[in-house]
Enzyme design. Structure first.
Site, short mmCIF file in Angstrom:
data_model
loop_
_atom_site.label_atom_id
_atom_site.label_comp_id
_atom_site.label_asym_id
_atom_site.label_seq_id
_atom_site.Cartn_x
_atom_site.Cartn_y
_atom_site.Cartn_z
N LYS A 13 -6.52 -21.94 28.04
CA LYS A 13 -6.30 -22.92 29.19
C LYS A 13 -5.17 -23.62 28.79
O LYS A 13 -4.28 -23.90 29.92
CB LYS A 13 -7.56 -24.01 29.03
CG LYS A 13 -9.01 -23.55 29.27
CD LYS A 13 -9.69 -24.92 29.21
CE LYS A 13 -9.84 -25.23 27.93
NZ LYS A 13 -10.62 -24.76 26.89
N ARG A 88 -15.73 -32.64 30.61
CA ARG A 88 -16.63 -31.63 29.83
C ARG A 88 -17.94 -32.06 29.72
O ARG A 88 -18.89 -31.39 29.26
CB ARG A 88 -16.02 -31.83 28.22
CG ARG A 88 -14.87 -31.14 28.16
CD ARG A 88 -14.62 -30.72 26.64
NE ARG A 88 -13.19 -30.50 26.50
CZ ARG A 88 -12.67 -29.61 25.51
NH1 ARG A 88 -13.51 -28.78 25.06
NH2 ARG A 88 -11.48 -29.59 25.40
N ARG A 127 -4.86 -17.46 16.14
CA ARG A 127 -4.25 -18.81 16.27
C ARG A 127 -4.42 -19.54 14.89
O ARG A 127 -3.42 -20.32 14.74
CB ARG A 127 -5.01 -19.45 17.23
CG ARG A 127 -4.17 -20.93 17.66
CD ARG A 127 -4.30 -21.58 18.83
NE ARG A 127 -5.85 -22.28 18.79
CZ ARG A 127 -6.23 -22.87 19.69
NH1 ARG A 127 -6.04 -22.73 21.01
NH2 ARG A 127 -7.36 -23.43 19.82
N ARG A 133 -4.83 -24.86 13.01
CA ARG A 133 -5.55 -26.04 13.84
C ARG A 133 -7.02 -26.17 12.85
O ARG A 133 -7.51 -25.20 12.66
CB ARG A 133 -6.13 -25.93 15.15
CG ARG A 133 -5.35 -26.81 16.20
CD ARG A 133 -5.75 -26.23 17.56
NE ARG A 133 -6.67 -26.29 17.84
CZ ARG A 133 -7.36 -26.40 19.28
NH1 ARG A 133 -6.46 -26.09 20.15
NH2 ARG A 133 -8.58 -26.48 19.57
N ARG A 144 -18.15 -24.53 18.69
CA ARG A 144 -17.32 -25.04 19.85
C ARG A 144 -17.57 -24.32 21.05
O ARG A 144 -17.90 -24.62 22.17
CB ARG A 144 -15.82 -25.03 19.74
CG ARG A 144 -15.33 -26.17 18.90
CD ARG A 144 -14.04 -25.89 18.29
NE ARG A 144 -12.87 -25.30 19.08
CZ ARG A 144 -11.83 -24.83 18.75
NH1 ARG A 144 -11.78 -24.05 17.56
NH2 ARG A 144 -11.02 -24.33 19.52
#
Ligand code: ADP
Length: 194
Positions: A13, A88, A127, A133, A144
């Site tokens: 996204k 969301r 990632r 992160r 998640r």
């Protein structure tokens, strides 16, 4: 042009949101980026957001809606915007509807970026090595994905009923995915008003 982009964590996204923003010359607003930027300060609110994100949960609707309301009132959002990662929850859908209604606007198109679960988990783990992160570890990634499927995926039906849902395959090279997105969005941008 008022667009939303939705999809499971790791669907791409953020990457596509930036390219769409540039292509249509509208701000791409990511609530995840806003929350990550907040984490650098040392306030109780920043601490709270940091803990929620590290665990893979959602920040409260109250905080999230207030932040989005303020961001959308900025002048650069007048010609349009793309929201990445918002709404969301059903409460957030309602707040966005109210914010747009105040301006006599509607959501023109909602992108659902589709991606296979194994592929998105693999992308997020990769990632994690590059960006570091805090929420990109295997356990949080699983949380998640679950939270997305439970709380956010059902919202796609709301937009499908309104006739503004655009489903696009998120697998493949970045520029191929963007070309698919631009083609799908153009249909909604140029739709005659009835
Ligand atoms: P991704 O969806 O790929 O995990 P994001 O950057 O969009 O990444 O979001 C990261 C985190 O920020 C979420 O897991 C959540 O904790 C928080 N967040 C972002 N947007 C929202 C939102 N609209 N409502 C509540 N929490 C949010």
């Amino acid at each position: 042009m008022r667009f939303l982009i939705m999809g499971p964590p790791g669907a791409g996204k953020g990457t596509q949101a930036k390219l769409i923003g540039e292509h249509y010359d509208i701000p791409a607003i990511s609530t995840g980026d806003i929350f990550r930027a907040m984490q650098t300060s040392n306030t109780p609110l920043a601490q709270q957001v940091r803990e929620i994100m590290a665990a893979g949960g959602y920040v409260s609707d109250e905080i999230t809606n207030a932040i989005v309301a303020e961001r959308l009132s900025a002048l650069d959002c007048d010609p349009g915007f793309l929201l990445d990662g918002y709404p969301r929850t059903p409460q957030q859908v309602e707040t966005l509807d109210d914010l747009l209604a105040e301006r006599e606007r509607v959501v023109d198109a909602v992108i659902s970026l589709l991606a296979d679960e194994d592929e998105v988990v693999a992308r997020l783990l990769k990632r994690a090595e590059i960006d570091g992160r805090v929420d990109d570890n295997e356990e949080t990634i699983r949380v998640r994905q679950h939270v997305y499927a439970e709380q956010t995926e059902p919202l796609l039906e709301v937009y499908r009923h309104r006739g503004v849902l655009v489903e696009v395959d998120g697998l493949g090279p970045i520029d191929e995915v963007s070309q698919r997105l631009f083609a799908a969005l153009d249909v909604h941008v140029n739709k005659p008003v009835v």
